[in-house]
Design an enzyme around this catalytic site. Sequence first.
Site, short mmCIF file in Angstrom:
data_model
loop_
_atom_site.label_atom_id
_atom_site.label_comp_id
_atom_site.label_asym_id
_atom_site.label_seq_id
_atom_site.Cartn_x
_atom_site.Cartn_y
_atom_site.Cartn_z
N LEU A 13 -6.34 2.34 -1.83
CA LEU A 13 -7.75 2.02 -2.54
C LEU A 13 -7.75 0.80 -3.29
CD1 LEU A 13 -8.18 5.69 -4.02
CD2 LEU A 13 -9.69 4.58 -2.61
N ASP A 53 4.87 -3.12 -13.12
CA ASP A 53 5.38 -1.72 -13.09
C ASP A 53 4.77 -1.10 -14.22
OD1 ASP A 53 6.69 0.90 -13.07
OD2 ASP A 53 8.63 -0.04 -12.67
N ASN A 80 -5.47 1.61 -11.50
CA ASN A 80 -5.68 2.39 -10.13
C ASN A 80 -4.27 2.72 -9.63
OD1 ASN A 80 -6.52 2.66 -7.23
ND2 ASN A 80 -4.93 1.32 -7.03
N TYR A 156 -0.27 16.47 -10.54
CA TYR A 156 -1.28 15.40 -10.32
C TYR A 156 -2.58 15.87 -10.94
CZ TYR A 156 -4.38 12.51 -7.65
OH TYR A 156 -5.50 11.62 -7.25
N LYS A 160 -4.56 14.16 -13.86
CA LYS A 160 -5.75 13.56 -13.76
C LYS A 160 -6.94 14.31 -14.81
CE LYS A 160 -5.09 10.52 -10.61
NZ LYS A 160 -5.42 9.25 -11.03
N THR A 189 -5.69 8.22 3.29
CA THR A 189 -4.75 7.22 2.78
C THR A 189 -3.39 7.76 2.92
OG1 THR A 189 -4.72 7.91 0.72
CG2 THR A 189 -6.37 6.26 0.78
#
Length: 232
Positions: A13, A53, A80, A156, A160, A189
């Site tokens: 992305l 990083d 991102n 994850y 988010k 991806t």
Amino acid sequence: MTTTFITGANKGLGYETARRLIEQGHIVLLGARDASAGNAAAGKLGARFVQIDVTDDDSVAAAAADVEHHEGWIDVLINNAGIQGPAGDPSDLTGADVLSVLDVNVVGVVRATTAFLPLLSRSADPVIINVSSGMGLLEVTHDPSRVESTYLAPAYTSSKAALVMLTTQYAKALTGIRINAADPGYIATEFNGYSGPQTVTEGTDAIVALATEGRGHGSGRFVDRHGEITWS
């Protein structure tokens, strides 16, 4: 001309967002942890590579200092960089598993945002875009018609969800900056083994729209490629 810094932009992305924004006339600073991959990606696109990083305070500070020295400001920060962490049954999930995901997906956003705020303050139209996910929304992950409701990724999804709230808090506090979150959707991806039904270009539609919409638009929004969606 708009100057845009993108973290995690050497592939996926981030790379496609950089490519599209360069096509639209942005000066893109391509942030990546790996110098070899970052330099290669920047060379292909015509961007400038900046090593960063987001899990390392010194690295983030050095990246901001590099931009301070070369450009002096940025107009758009796109947070991102992200990782998925363990997927599936959470029975064996460890604290370290979750902390590693939060360190990139949430704390990394805080590090980058704090470091780049002085550079954004010099822009006439400063913008921050946090790349989030519908996986962080309760309504989406409980809707049986949505693919997000069928996927288990406890670290994850938690990260988010946290990023959703973090975005709204920043938007409330930093009223001089347009701060929004983008949901790329389920795209093909390396991140998901190329299993998503959307192309990577479709996945960047919301990010590119937020980066190019110009003044007069709201802050504290959650946007996918079809438009604004509710924070639920």
